[in-house]
Design a protein around this motif. Structure first.
Motif, PDB file in Angstrom:
ATOM      1  N   GLN A   1       0.838  -1.201   0.000  1.00 36.77           N
ATOM      2  CA  GLN A   1       0.000   0.000   0.000  1.00 36.77           C
ATOM      3  C   GLN A   1       0.870   1.245   0.000  1.00 36.77           C
ATOM      4  OE1 GLN A   1      -3.587   0.105   0.532  1.00 36.77           O
ATOM      5  NE2 GLN A   1      -3.591  -2.062   0.049  1.00 36.77           N
ATOM      6  N   ARG A   2       0.492   2.198  -0.826  1.00 38.15           N
ATOM      7  CA  ARG A   2       1.242   3.444  -0.903  1.00 38.15           C
ATOM      8  C   ARG A   2       1.322   4.126   0.463  1.00 38.15           C
ATOM      9  NH1 ARG A   2       2.679   7.806  -4.134  1.00 38.15           N
ATOM     10  NH2 ARG A   2       3.492   6.231  -5.529  1.00 38.15           N
ATOM     11  N   GLU A   3       0.216   4.115   1.226  1.00 33.71           N
ATOM     12  CA  GLU A   3       0.189   4.824   2.489  1.00 33.71           C
ATOM     13  C   GLU A   3       1.218   4.247   3.464  1.00 33.71           C
ATOM     14  OE1 GLU A   3      -2.349   3.555   0.935  1.00 33.71           O
ATOM     15  OE2 GLU A   3      -3.688   5.210   0.432  1.00 33.71           O
ATOM     16  N   ALA A   4       1.323   2.910   3.492  1.00 34.52           N
ATOM     17  CA  ALA A   4       2.273   2.261   4.396  1.00 34.52           C
ATOM     18  C   ALA A   4       3.706   2.591   3.982  1.00 34.52           C
ATOM     19  CB  ALA A   4       2.052   0.756   4.399  1.00 34.52           C
ATOM     20  N   GLN A   5       3.954   2.556   2.673  1.00 30.81           N
ATOM     21  CA  GLN A   5       5.300   2.874   2.181  1.00 30.81           C
ATOM     22  C   GLN A   5       5.679   4.301   2.558  1.00 30.81           C
ATOM     23  OE1 GLN A   5       4.428   2.250  -1.916  1.00 30.81           O
ATOM     24  NE2 GLN A   5       4.671   0.025  -1.832  1.00 30.81           N
ATOM     25  N   LEU A   6       4.718   5.206   2.346  1.00 30.93           N
ATOM     26  CA  LEU A   6       4.981   6.614   2.606  1.00 30.93           C
ATOM     27  C   LEU A   6       5.223   6.850   4.096  1.00 30.93           C
ATOM     28  CD1 LEU A   6       5.238   9.261   1.148  1.00 30.93           C
ATOM     29  CD2 LEU A   6       2.774   9.572   1.320  1.00 30.93           C
ATOM     30  N   LEU A   7       4.431   6.175   4.933  1.00 30.58           N
ATOM     31  CA  LEU A   7       4.589   6.323   6.380  1.00 30.58           C
ATOM     32  C   LEU A   7       5.996   5.887   6.783  1.00 30.58           C
ATOM     33  CD1 LEU A   7       3.021   7.164   8.889  1.00 30.58           C
ATOM     34  CD2 LEU A   7       2.448   4.767   9.248  1.00 30.58           C
ATOM     35  N   LEU A   8       6.449   4.783   6.181  1.00 33.88           N
ATOM     36  CA  LEU A   8       7.796   4.277   6.456  1.00 33.88           C
ATOM     37  C   LEU A   8       8.838   5.319   6.058  1.00 33.88           C
ATOM     38  CD1 LEU A   8       8.540   1.474   7.554  1.00 33.88           C
ATOM     39  CD2 LEU A   8       9.217   0.850   5.222  1.00 33.88           C
ATOM     40  N   VAL A   9       8.651   5.927   4.879  1.00 34.01           N
ATOM     41  CA  VAL A   9       9.576   6.961   4.406  1.00 34.01           C
ATOM     42  C   VAL A   9       9.603   8.133   5.397  1.00 34.01           C
ATOM     43  CG1 VAL A   9       9.970   8.687   2.607  1.00 34.01           C
ATOM     44  CG2 VAL A   9       9.378   6.347   1.980  1.00 34.01           C
ATOM     45  N   LEU A  10       8.418   8.520   5.889  1.00 36.74           N
ATOM     46  CA  LEU A  10       8.345   9.648   6.810  1.00 36.74           C
ATOM     47  C   LEU A  10       9.080   9.344   8.115  1.00 36.74           C
ATOM     48  CD1 LEU A  10       4.770  11.209   6.481  1.00 36.74           C
ATOM     49  CD2 LEU A  10       6.781  11.454   5.052  1.00 36.74           C
ATOM     50  N   VAL A  11       8.903   8.118   8.613  1.00 36.71           N
ATOM     51  CA  VAL A  11       9.575   7.739   9.854  1.00 36.71           C
ATOM     52  C   VAL A  11      11.086   7.757   9.657  1.00 36.71           C
ATOM     53  CG1 VAL A  11       9.991   5.829  11.453  1.00 36.71           C
ATOM     54  CG2 VAL A  11       7.645   6.388  10.761  1.00 36.71           C
TER      55      VAL A  11
ATOM     56  N   ILE B   1       2.072  12.549  -4.448  1.00 38.38           N
ATOM     57  CA  ILE B   1       3.035  11.793  -3.634  1.00 38.38           C
ATOM     58  C   ILE B   1       2.279  10.789  -2.769  1.00 38.38           C
ATOM     59  CG2 ILE B   1       4.646  12.005  -1.682  1.00 38.38           C
ATOM     60  CD1 ILE B   1       5.589  14.651  -2.957  1.00 38.38           C
ATOM     61  N   GLY B   2       1.084  11.166  -2.333  1.00 33.49           N
ATOM     62  CA  GLY B   2       0.265  10.283  -1.501  1.00 33.49           C
ATOM     63  C   GLY B   2      -0.489   9.221  -2.292  1.00 33.49           C
ATOM     64  N   GLY B   3      -0.238   9.139  -3.600  1.00 42.25           N
ATOM     65  CA  GLY B   3      -0.820   8.041  -4.365  1.00 42.25           C
ATOM     66  C   GLY B   3      -1.991   8.405  -5.257  1.00 42.25           C
ATOM     67  N   ALA B   4      -2.399   9.681  -5.285  1.00 46.98           N
ATOM     68  CA  ALA B   4      -3.481  10.070  -6.197  1.00 46.98           C
ATOM     69  C   ALA B   4      -2.935  10.073  -7.627  1.00 46.98           C
ATOM     70  CB  ALA B   4      -4.018  11.452  -5.834  1.00 46.98           C
ATOM     71  N   ALA B   5      -3.705   9.515  -8.553  1.00 43.38           N
ATOM     72  CA  ALA B   5      -3.273   9.454  -9.943  1.00 43.38           C
ATOM     73  C   ALA B   5      -3.814  10.669 -10.691  1.00 43.38           C
ATOM     74  CB  ALA B   5      -3.775   8.170 -10.602  1.00 43.38           C
ATOM     75  N   LEU B   6      -2.945  11.317 -11.477  1.00 43.18           N
ATOM     76  CA  LEU B   6      -3.407  12.470 -12.269  1.00 43.18           C
ATOM     77  C   LEU B   6      -4.443  12.033 -13.292  1.00 43.18           C
ATOM     78  CD1 LEU B   6      -0.246  14.650 -12.909  1.00 43.18           C
ATOM     79  CD2 LEU B   6      -2.322  15.298 -11.717  1.00 43.18           C
ATOM     80  N   THR B   7      -4.423  10.745 -13.633  1.00 40.71           N
ATOM     81  CA  THR B   7      -5.390  10.225 -14.585  1.00 40.71           C
ATOM     82  C   THR B   7      -6.702   9.847 -13.908  1.00 40.71           C
ATOM     83  OG1 THR B   7      -4.241   8.142 -14.284  1.00 40.71           O
ATOM     84  CG2 THR B   7      -3.753   9.368 -16.280  1.00 40.71           C
ATOM     85  N   GLY B   8      -6.753   9.969 -12.570  1.00 39.51           N
ATOM     86  CA  GLY B   8      -7.990   9.720 -11.855  1.00 39.51           C
ATOM     87  C   GLY B   8      -8.188   8.281 -11.425  1.00 39.51           C
ATOM     88  N   GLY B   9      -9.154   8.084 -10.524  1.00 37.17           N
ATOM     89  CA  GLY B   9      -9.546   6.736 -10.127  1.00 37.17           C
ATOM     90  C   GLY B   9      -8.742   6.125  -9.006  1.00 37.17           C
ATOM     91  N   GLU B  10      -7.634   6.784  -8.636  1.00 35.62           N
ATOM     92  CA  GLU B  10      -6.809   6.213  -7.584  1.00 35.62           C
ATOM     93  C   GLU B  10      -6.364   7.291  -6.613  1.00 35.62           C
ATOM     94  OE1 GLU B  10      -3.793   2.994  -8.831  1.00 35.62           O
ATOM     95  OE2 GLU B  10      -4.694   3.750 -10.669  1.00 35.62           O
ATOM     96  N   GLY B  11      -6.194   6.888  -5.373  1.00 32.71           N
ATOM     97  CA  GLY B  11      -5.730   7.818  -4.352  1.00 32.71           C
ATOM     98  C   GLY B  11      -6.494   7.631  -3.074  1.00 32.71           C
ATOM     99  N   SER B  12      -6.021   8.312  -2.013  1.00 32.83           N
ATOM    100  CA  SER B  12      -6.713   8.183  -0.736  1.00 32.83           C
ATOM    101  C   SER B  12      -6.495   9.437   0.086  1.00 32.83           C
ATOM    102  CB  SER B  12      -6.218   6.961   0.029  1.00 32.83           C
ATOM    103  OG  SER B  12      -4.934   7.212   0.559  1.00 32.83           O
ATOM    104  N   VAL B  13      -7.374   9.615   1.059  1.00 32.33           N
ATOM    105  CA  VAL B  13      -7.271  10.754   1.959  1.00 32.33           C
ATOM    106  C   VAL B  13      -6.018  10.623   2.816  1.00 32.33           C
ATOM    107  CG1 VAL B  13      -8.318  11.768   4.012  1.00 32.33           C
ATOM    108  CG2 VAL B  13      -9.696  11.372   1.978  1.00 32.33           C
TER     109      VAL B  13
END
Lengths: 260, 357
Positions: free
Chosen positions: B27-37, B293-305
């Motif tokens: 999951q992008r969110e988990a990867q990003l959280l790891l990067v932040l830590v 960076i949080g995983g939203a796609a410029l083409t739409g349909g993907e991403g999360s809060v």
């Protein structure tokens, strides 16, 4: 304007089979100066597969889109279960028990199987999505069809052409559609997947669905259908009963060679 | 039918152990959280010992909060297949209208009433620009990039025009509370741990942001409208054929983004008690980049809060770290650019890999 074949087919049908679930007659539709449909006719009964054939630009997809509510027809009449039906939107069509599986499938590639099954008709519980119930139902529907999905949470873009097709049809069947409109269901499939898809369509016929199939592939048409309706230049030139005809005659009607 | 059922593999709704962990790490969110830590630990090891520590963190949150109001609806707009460049212009227009209204009407009415009026005027500006964007894109089928570039310039031009080269300062004192009031202050006296952890000092914008985050998450993942946003961005035509009102989704998305940008401007005006027409710079690309960076796609349909939240955290952490480590601040944009480049390259790589499977 009706050709002899149309009358022959209809008279033959009326005696032996119940009333058609769906009748569309004298349908016309223009896009600007282009007359996509003029005087198109098609009907289909429960437990019957009718193939809709014609050359490119003959109006097959337009007729399907009129029946599914994606296009509004300019003139003509649609009867569903004997009653005149006003189809002005996809929802009207859906509420009449008509469901469409489009050539491009109208699937959402980034969404999973569950979201694709329920798009536009999501289940809710006290205003919020009932995701658990949708997942359970999706698993049940997938099991009913002969399909091999890794998980109902797989995004559709990771599925093969046949699997996507199955998802599109599962969506339609799940919502209790009685009249199925299938636009080129085998066009994008390989030999094996086409075979599986045709079997799936025959299964749907056994479940007493009324099915209209648009196809370019006459071999597929002759394998599964009961009758063949031929469109040319937006007009129904005839409806043939499969047993009474062969692909040569169908091709002649598609191209207009028999009328020259 | 039994033979058919046998052919179906059981779906892995509840993967156990290792596969569950692997799915989580995918999951992008988990990867990003790891990067932040990791980033936080590196910055701390690099000398900024207080980075995101108990003193810094509340301040950090209040710095991120105004952007956070905008990044959430922007992420939802991106997921719906659209984006909005006009937010900076809208926010600045809102700032200027707030200042202008105060300078004109101060003393003519009750202060509370005036504040309500001021906020209403600011939000109305956001509502109008958002509605123009949404209607232009849906009814007139105008290109969103060019439409929102044009409305950005118009809103920014209106801001500088109304300001007329001056910055207004005639604010009602209590207007500051919009940005500076600390709702948990009294609670901190009763519960000392709230004070120790500085939670009692969190100002209002953090709570606005929290509400927006919660609403965004709720709408996107738990409501039909949220699924319609995903559907619209995933395949606009396909969604429409299935009865999703895609134009409504787009219009509401633009209006929400406009309102959020206006609210962001109001918060800034309250924070500065000053209304220069160039209060916000670069808001549009900052929030779009954060969402991507949080995983939203410029083409739409993907991403999360959650992804958008973490993406925005990351962008602000880079800024904070640059300052706290004493690095030349002028290089901040280089680092931000490099991070964005890496995120987009990573996206492309995962897509390529998935396609060849």
């Amino acid at each position: 304007m009706e050709s002899a074949q149309v009358k022959a087919a209809r008279e033959d049908g009326v005696g032996s089979a119940p009333e058609p679930l769906l009748i569309a007659r004298n349908i016309s539709k223009a896009f600007g100066h282009v007359q996509a449909l003029s005087n198109a006719y098609i009907d289909v009964r429960a437990g019957e597969i009718v193939a809709l054939v014609g050359d490119n630009g003959a109006g097959k997809s337009t007729l399907i889109k009129v029946l599914s509510g994606a296009h509004r027809h300019d003139a003509g009449e649609i009867l569903v279960r004997g009653q005149p039906a006003a189809i002005n939107s996809p929802n009207d069509s859906f509420n009449l028990g008509i469901a469409t599986v489009y050539q491009d499938l109208a699937l959402l590639p980034s969404r999973d199987v569950v979201a694709n099954l329920y798009v536009g008709r999501e289940l809710t519980n006290r205003g919020l999505l009932d995701r658990r119930k949708m997942t359970e139902e999706a698993n049940r529907v997938v099991r009913q069809l002969r399909t091999n999905l890794p998980s109902v949470h797989t995004p559709v873009r990771f599925l093969s052409g046949g699997q996507r097709q199955a998802v599109a049809i599962a969506r339609v069947v799940h919502f209790g559609a009685e009249i199925l409109l299938l636009d080129e269901p085998t066009a994008a499939l390989g030999v094996k997947e086409s075979h599986e898809m045709l079997t799936l369509i025959e299964n749907l016929k056994d479940q007493n669905k009324a099915i209209i199939v648009v196809s370019h592939n006459l071999a597929h048409v002759f394998r599964i259908c009961d009758r063949i309706t031929v469109l040319r230049h937006g007009e129904t030139v005839g409806t043939l009963i499969k047993e009474d005809t062969d692909s040569t005659e169908v091709v002649q009607m598609i191209t207009g060679a028999d009328l020259l | 039918m039994t033979a058919i059922i046998d052919k179906v593999k059981p779906s892995d709704d509840r993967p156990e152990g290792a596969s569950r962990l692997r799915r989580l790490l995918g999951q992008r969110e988990a990867q990003l959280l790891l990067v932040l830590v990791v980033f936080t630990l590196l910055v701390r090891a690099g000398g900024a010992k207080g980075f995101l520590g108990p003193t810094h963190f509340p301040i950090f949150l209040s710095q991120v909060a105004p952007d956070m109001l905008v990044v959430i609806p922007m992420a939802m707009l991106l997921i719906g297949g659209m984006f909005d460049l006009s937010v900076t212009g809208v926010a600045n227009l809102s700032v200027v209208l707030v200042g202008w209204t105060f300078s004109r009407l101060l003393g003519t009415m009750d202060d509370t009433l005036l504040i309500i009026l001021v906020v209403a005027i600011g939000l109305t500006a956001g509502l109008i620009v958002g509605a123009i964007n949404g209607l232009a894109v849906t009814r007139l089928r105008m290109n969103p990039l060019m439409t929102t570039l044009a409305t950005w310039w118009m809103a920014q031009g209106a801001a500088t025009g109304v300001a007329g080269g001056e910055s207004r300062h005639n604010f009602v004192g209590s207007f500051r509370d919009i940005a500076r009031f600390q709702p948990l202050r009294d609670l901190g006296e009763t519960f000392p741990f709230l004070q120790e952890m500085r939670i009692s000092t969190l100002p209002m914008p953090v709570f606005y942001a929290a509400i927006v985050i919660f609403l965004g998450w709720l709408i996107l993942t738990r409501t039909r409208f949220g699924w319609h946003i995903f559907a619209t961005g995933s395949d606009r035509q396909g969604a429409a054929l299935n009865g999703v009102n895609v134009n409504r989704v787009t219009l509401i998305g633009f209006v929400a983004t406009g309102l959020a940008a206006a609210m962001c401007g109001i918060v800034w005006a309250s924070r500065l008690t000053s209304a220069p027409p160039n209060t916000l710079g670069g808001l549009e690309l900052r929030v779009i980049a954060a969402a991507v960076i949080g995983g939203a796609a410029l083409t739409g349909g993907e991403g999360s809060v959650l992804g958008a939240v973490l993406g925005l955290f990351f962008m602000h952490m880079i800024r904070s770290a640059t300052i706290q480590l004493g690095l030349p601040v002028y290089w901040e944009f280089f680092v931000l650019g490099a991070v964005l480049f890496t995120a987009v390259a990573f996206d492309a790589w995962t897509k390529r890999r998935a396609d060849t499977q």
